[in-house]
Design an enzyme around this catalytic site. Structure first.
Site, PDB file in Angstrom:
ATOM      1  N   GLY A 276     -17.927  37.333 -15.063  1.00  0.00           N
ATOM      2  CA  GLY A 276     -16.507  37.317 -15.383  1.00  0.00           C
ATOM      3  C   GLY A 276     -15.663  36.560 -14.379  1.00  0.00           C
ATOM      4  O   GLY A 276     -14.466  36.810 -14.262  1.00  0.00           O
ATOM      5  N   GLY A 277     -16.291  35.633 -13.632  1.00  0.00           N
ATOM      6  CA  GLY A 277     -15.546  34.861 -12.646  1.00  0.00           C
ATOM      7  C   GLY A 277     -15.354  35.568 -11.325  1.00  0.00           C
ATOM      8  O   GLY A 277     -14.797  34.992 -10.383  1.00  0.00           O
TER       9      GLY A 277
ATOM     10  N   ARG B  64     -24.825  42.731 -22.309  1.00  0.00           N
ATOM     11  CA  ARG B  64     -23.866  43.668 -22.913  1.00  0.00           C
ATOM     12  C   ARG B  64     -23.170  42.960 -24.062  1.00  0.00           C
ATOM     13  O   ARG B  64     -23.399  41.775 -24.310  1.00  0.00           O
ATOM     14  CB  ARG B  64     -22.826  44.100 -21.879  1.00  0.00           C
ATOM     15  CG  ARG B  64     -22.149  42.905 -21.193  1.00  0.00           C
ATOM     16  CD  ARG B  64     -21.042  43.306 -20.258  1.00  0.00           C
ATOM     17  NE  ARG B  64     -20.583  42.229 -19.416  1.00  0.00           N
ATOM     18  CZ  ARG B  64     -19.758  41.257 -19.770  1.00  0.00           C
ATOM     19  NH1 ARG B  64     -19.319  41.219 -21.014  1.00  0.00           N
ATOM     20  NH2 ARG B  64     -19.377  40.337 -18.921  1.00  0.00           N
TER      21      ARG B  64
ATOM     22  N   LYS C  72     -28.960  36.672 -10.146  1.00  0.00           N
ATOM     23  CA  LYS C  72     -28.976  35.306 -10.666  1.00  0.00           C
ATOM     24  C   LYS C  72     -30.175  34.502 -10.182  1.00  0.00           C
ATOM     25  O   LYS C  72     -30.698  33.656 -10.904  1.00  0.00           O
ATOM     26  CB  LYS C  72     -27.662  34.614 -10.323  1.00  0.00           C
ATOM     27  CG  LYS C  72     -26.515  35.161 -11.163  1.00  0.00           C
ATOM     28  CD  LYS C  72     -25.223  34.454 -10.877  1.00  0.00           C
ATOM     29  CE  LYS C  72     -24.165  34.843 -11.907  1.00  0.00           C
ATOM     30  NZ  LYS C  72     -24.066  36.268 -12.155  1.00  0.00           N
TER      31      LYS C  72
END
Length: 704
Positions: free
Chosen positions: A195-196, A323, A147
């Protein structure tokens, strides 16, 4: 290995574009795919198989031990066993996947989402062995997966970003200082997260250390990396993401945006496309920013650029998922495309099927994720058998993506999603009406699901108005979880269903005995001047009711519930173990589906499903009474013990952490409900535990 008859091989593709212009791949760069391996499971594996088969490809599935009879295994042409239940020993083992590629002769691997889909090393190994990886280059996965790196690249590409700390100094003290510079609340996020997973929010300074430790623990478990970044947390944001696509020829497009704001545990639960309330200028701006993001990393294939949208419709880059996304069907619905087909064509070297000005937005689409979970219990995931499963009928505008069938089991080892319900309408209102109607026809027995909650959410006035944010559920918690009590009419419907079922059982018993003179035969001697009455006791959640029933003859009944009387009649039709009940209560017609399971009666109405039960006789309750465990902690769901914080003899206070368990890829910290002394720790790290299993035995002490 399992095999079945092969479909026709795909020898070559040519794409016919509007107006008759043809894209035809150059033979030097095209690598036609005749056999495809799907390195995933569940609904995404089934979805990829169907498109590959439509394109004439043979398909290869892989499966872990508990998945040996799964739908994706049945659908594929071949299937190979790759390990035990744990993902680390099966679906995350790139070496095993590549071994199956060699053995099966597949030319390409589609990773789906999750598992190896964003694994740089796996993508590199595929490239080294000359295997087509249906996804972006490893360099793009690496750049977007870290990130801190992705933020820098996006900033250089003129994509708006939120400031924060993405540095190398990962000491607790330094991260705390950076958080204080940014200002609370802050988001703590694993640099390789998604996805958290590995993400926590510290609303105030005193929460920071505990949230940091928890995020690191989950990040190590999910990604093998606990490097963190700190960002300013935008309150009441919207989560808007853009579907992008690139090819090997330098073409890039966006297929409009999706709003995925409504979430629990930082994971999406309902999505829609396009995002409500955006002007065409903003829609174009956010789409073009997403294309700049994809171009900046030389992206190829399907990807999603995720943005935070504030109340003024300013948008900021959050992350790029390299993706296919779970919610890709709604983008397909509004653009009339098959994104998996696009993926496979692009992976084989073909140009994009459409250019930007040829992609048209049509109508509106919603996706609701059907989960095995307990919304009232903090959305804790569940597991167990699907004893009964009936769904709305699929059609051109109603789509069900699933990897399970009635009789299958939702496993504790994987994500608890049962299906994705996708609908399309000419506009948002039409699509939302279709969604709520279809949810009413999604009837599941065997485990807790979120279907009732989704119905409540989809009909909430703020959601209907498109006023959504990532805080939607906590902001509207009381309205989404009302203290809803079963109606008196529901008890009448249930009593009627039981009576009609008894009568049909009697008819079946007489037919089987071939004794037309039986006194139990309802066609024998009618009762003259006689009213038969009985009491049916029913229990529904915390409500107990006694239904007083008077048989009036000719299929009519007089029922009294808590002092209120109703005239009732109706019919019950059995179809594949599902009873269709039509009830006339004081002249009002209601229709519902009835599923009988031991002493439970599941009633599915247009307003949601209810589970009622006939209380067991007292002697059965005495026989079945088990000794309860008082004090300590129990597992709120089936899972694996990840960490134990306490030892025998240790004194704990209310709220102290006792045990961490992992279930459905999520971490849950189980805390002491009251002060006490630990008497015994019943499980160790790595042990599997069932729901409601005692984990720690404690002797409670009085609070000071």
């Amino acid at each position: 290995m399992r095999t079945r008859t092969s479909p026709l091989l795909l020898q070559g593709w040519r794409i016919l574009r509007p107006g008759g212009t043809r894209f035809q791949h150059a033979s030097a760069s095209c690598r036609p795919i005749s056999k495809l391996l799907i390195a995933n499971r569940g609904e995404i594996a089934c979805r990829v198989v169907r498109t590959a088969r439509k394109m004439g490809m043979r398909t290869v599935a892989v499966y872990s031990e508990p998945d040996k009879n799964s739908m994706h295994v049945t659908l594929a042409d071949e299937a190979f066993h790759i390990g035990s239940a744990a993902s680390q020993e099966s679906y995350l083992r790139g070496d095993k996947i590549l071994d199956v590629v060699r053995r099966s002769g597949a030319q390409a691997v589609h990773p789906g989402y999750g598992f190896l889909s964003e694994n740089v090393e796996f993508a590199e190994q595929c490239a080294q062995e000359g295997i087509i990886f249906v996804g972006p280059p490893a360099t793009a996965i690496r750049d977007m997966g870290i990130k801190s790196t992705s933020k820098m690249i996006m900033s250089e590409a003129s994509v708006p970003v939120i400031g924060g700390y993405h540095g190398a100094n990962q000491s607790d003290g330094h991260l705390r200082q950076e958080a204080e510079k940014i200002g609370f609340p802050v988001m703590i996020k694993a640099v390789r997260g998604g996805g958290g997973k590995g993400m926590r929010i510290a609303m105030k300074p005193e929460e920071f250390e505990a949230q940091l430790e928890s995020a690191r623990r989950e990040a190590i478990k999910s990604f093998g990396d606990d490097v963190m970044l700190i960002e300013k947390f935008v309150q009441r944001p919207r989560h808007v993401e853009v579907q992008v696509f690139g090819d090997h020829h330098g073409n890039y497009v966006y297929l409009f945006e999706r709003d995925c704001s409504v979430q629990r545990r930082h994971q999406k639960i309902i999505e829609e496309a396009p995002a409500p309330g955006l002007t065409w200028d903003i829609r174009r701006s956010i789409g073009e920013a997403a294309v700049r993001a994809a171009r900046a990393v030389g992206y190829v294939g399907a990807g999603t650029v995720e943005f935070i949208l504030d109340s003024s419709h300013n948008f900021y880059f959050m992350e790029m998922n390299t993706r296919l996304q779970v919610e890709h069907p709604i983008s397909e619905m509004i653009t009339n495309t098959d994104l998996v087909e696009w993926q496979l064509r692009v992976a084989a070297g073909e140009p994009l099927p459409l250019l930007q000005d040829e992609i048209k937005l049509s109508g509106h689409s919603f996706e609701a994720r059907i989960y095995a979970e307990d919304p009232k219990g903090d959305f804790l995931p569940g597991a167990g058998p699907l004893k009964h499963l009936s769904t709305p009928l699929p059609s051109q505008h109603v789509r069900i993506d699933t990897g399970v069938r009635e009789g299958d089991e939702v496993s504790v080892h994987y994500d608890p999603m049962i299906a994705k319900l996708v609908v399309w309408g000419h506009d948002r209102a039409h699509a939302l009406n279709s969604l709520t109607a279809c949810l009413a026809h999604y009837n599941i027995v065997g485990l807790n699901t979120n279907v009732n909650f989704l119905m409540s959410l989809a009909s909430h006035p703020s959601f209907v108005a498109g006023d959504v944010s990532t805080d939607f559920i906590p902001d509207h918690y009381n309205e989404l979880f009302p203290d809803k009590k079963p109606s008196q009419q529901l008890f009448c419907q249930t009593a009627l269903a039981l009576i009609l079922e008894e009568e049909q059982e009697g008819v079946r018993a007489i037919a089987a005995s071939q004794d037309p003179t039986s006194p139990f035969n309802p066609r024998t001697i009618p009762r003259i001047n006689h009213v038969f009455s009985r009491t049916i006791n029913l229990k529904c959640e915390n409500a107990d009711e006694s239904v007083q029933v008077e048989y009036l003859g000719s299929g009519k009944y007089h029922m009294t519930v808590n002092g209120t009387s109703f005239d009732v009649k109706g019919s019950l039709v059995c179809n594949n173990n599902v009873r269709q009940l039509t009830a006339y209560i004081d002249g009002c017609v209601s229709r519902s589906h009835i599923v009988l399971e031991d002493r439970d009666i599941h009633v599915f109405t247009q307003n949601g499903g209810w589970r009622l039960s006939v209380p067991a006789p007292k002697f059965e309750m005495e026989i079945g009474k088990a000794a309860g465990v008082t004090g300590g902690a129990v597992a709120p769901m089936p899972g694996v013990v990840e960490k134990v914080f306490v030892t025998p003899g240790q004194t704990v206070e209310a709220g102290d952490p006792l045990v961490v368990i992992i279930a459905m890829k999520m971490e849950y910290v189980i805390k002491a409900a009251s002060p006490g002394v630990v008497e015994k720790v019943l499980f160790s790290q790595g042990d599997n535990v069932a729901k409601n299993t005692p984990l720690v035995k404690m002797k409670e002490t009085a609070e000071n």
